[in-house]
Design a protein around this motif. Structure first.
Motif, short mmCIF file in Angstrom:
data_model
loop_
_atom_site.label_atom_id
_atom_site.label_comp_id
_atom_site.label_asym_id
_atom_site.label_seq_id
_atom_site.Cartn_x
_atom_site.Cartn_y
_atom_site.Cartn_z
N LYS A 62 0.83 -1.20 0.00
CA LYS A 62 0.00 0.00 0.00
C LYS A 62 0.87 1.26 0.00
N VAL A 63 1.94 1.25 0.79
CA VAL A 63 2.84 2.39 0.84
C VAL A 63 3.46 2.63 -0.54
N ILE A 64 3.96 1.57 -1.15
CA ILE A 64 4.64 1.71 -2.45
C ILE A 64 3.65 2.14 -3.53
N LEU A 65 2.49 1.51 -3.58
CA LEU A 65 1.52 1.85 -4.62
C LEU A 65 0.98 3.27 -4.48
N LEU A 66 0.60 3.65 -3.27
CA LEU A 66 -0.01 4.97 -3.10
C LEU A 66 1.01 6.11 -3.16
N MET A 67 2.23 5.88 -2.67
CA MET A 67 3.25 6.92 -2.78
C MET A 67 3.61 7.20 -4.23
N ASN A 68 3.57 6.18 -5.05
CA ASN A 68 4.00 6.32 -6.44
C ASN A 68 2.84 6.45 -7.41
N PHE A 69 1.62 6.60 -6.90
CA PHE A 69 0.44 6.73 -7.75
C PHE A 69 0.50 7.99 -8.61
N ILE A 70 0.84 9.12 -8.01
CA ILE A 70 0.93 10.38 -8.75
C ILE A 70 2.05 10.28 -9.80
N GLY A 71 3.16 9.66 -9.43
CA GLY A 71 4.25 9.48 -10.37
C GLY A 71 3.85 8.61 -11.55
N PHE A 72 3.03 7.60 -11.30
CA PHE A 72 2.56 6.73 -12.38
C PHE A 72 1.64 7.50 -13.32
N ILE A 73 0.72 8.29 -12.76
CA ILE A 73 -0.17 9.10 -13.58
C ILE A 73 0.67 10.06 -14.43
N ASP A 74 1.68 10.66 -13.82
CA ASP A 74 2.54 11.58 -14.54
C ASP A 74 3.31 10.86 -15.65
N LEU A 75 3.75 9.65 -15.38
CA LEU A 75 4.45 8.88 -16.40
C LEU A 75 3.53 8.59 -17.58
N MET A 76 2.26 8.31 -17.31
CA MET A 76 1.31 8.09 -18.39
C MET A 76 1.09 9.37 -19.20
N LEU A 77 1.03 10.51 -18.52
CA LEU A 77 0.91 11.80 -19.22
C LEU A 77 2.12 12.05 -20.12
N LEU A 78 3.31 11.78 -19.58
CA LEU A 78 4.53 11.97 -20.37
C LEU A 78 4.57 11.03 -21.57
N GLY A 79 4.15 9.79 -21.35
CA GLY A 79 4.11 8.82 -22.45
C GLY A 79 3.14 9.25 -23.54
N ALA A 80 1.98 9.74 -23.14
CA ALA A 80 1.01 10.21 -24.12
C ALA A 80 1.54 11.40 -24.89
N GLN A 81 2.22 12.31 -24.19
CA GLN A 81 2.75 13.50 -24.86
C GLN A 81 3.88 13.15 -25.82
N GLU A 82 4.80 12.32 -25.36
CA GLU A 82 5.98 12.05 -26.17
C GLU A 82 5.73 11.00 -27.25
N LEU A 83 5.04 9.92 -26.89
CA LEU A 83 4.91 8.80 -27.82
C LEU A 83 3.69 8.92 -28.73
N ILE A 84 2.59 9.49 -28.23
CA ILE A 84 1.36 9.55 -29.03
C ILE A 84 1.24 10.90 -29.74
N ILE A 85 1.32 11.99 -28.96
CA ILE A 85 1.16 13.32 -29.56
C ILE A 85 2.41 13.73 -30.33
N GLY A 86 3.58 13.36 -29.82
CA GLY A 86 4.82 13.66 -30.51
C GLY A 86 5.51 14.93 -30.02
N HIS A 87 4.90 15.65 -29.10
CA HIS A 87 5.52 16.84 -28.51
C HIS A 87 4.88 17.09 -27.15
N TYR A 88 5.54 17.93 -26.37
CA TYR A 88 5.01 18.24 -25.04
C TYR A 88 3.99 19.36 -25.14
N LEU A 89 2.98 19.28 -24.31
CA LEU A 89 1.93 20.28 -24.31
C LEU A 89 2.44 21.59 -23.71
#
Length: 142
Positions: A62-89
């Motif tokens: 629980k500690v590991i998952l919840l502490m890193n939840f925001i980081g995981f969401i951010d990683l998904m945002l970065l992946g969408a920006q870099e890999l799908i959109i092709g540039h940062y917003l």
């Protein structure tokens, strides 16, 4: 209540990254920040927080998952920006997603100059370093 504290603590790297950018802007980018020290301190704070949350009796997963939840969401945002959109917003989401990993990422950017590693792979390494730091903190508390 512990769940909310764990998730809220996940915003700490963003605040450190924002502070790094703010100090750099104040100095007009003429002074260099001790980025390696900031990286080590960020990971140490992350591990210490995991240690303290684990000492309260919260399960390790629980500690590991919840502490890193925001980081995981951010990683998904970065992946969408870099890999799908092709540039940062060029809005708050694009800025926030880059500030989050700044305290941990700056020393790892050296890898970009040494090889042709994609930037998203470095973001993944930053996320894994935060997960590893929280794991070490939890293991030390056990």
């Amino acid at each position: 209540m512990t769940n909310i504290k764990l998730i809220a603590f996940g915003f700490i790297p963003f605040l450190i990254g924002w502070a790094m950018e703010y100090v750099a802007q104040l100095s007009s980018y003429t002074t260099s920040l001790p980025v390696l020290l900031i990286c080590v301190l960020t990971l140490a704070i992350w591990a210490a927080a995991a240690f303290l949350f684990r000492k309260t009796g919260t399960p390790m997963y629980k500690v590991i998952l919840l502490m890193n939840f925001i980081g995981f969401i951010d990683l998904m945002l970065l992946g969408a920006q870099e890999l799908i959109i092709g540039h940062y917003l060029f809005n708050e989401i694009g800025i926030w997603s880059q500030y989050f990993y700044m305290p941990v990422m700056v020393p790892m950017v050296i890898l970009l100059w040494l090889s042709s590693i994609p930037l998203f792979a470095i973001y993944c390494a930053c996320f894994l370093s935060l997960v590893f730091a929280s794991f070490i903190g939890c293991k030390c508390a056990a």
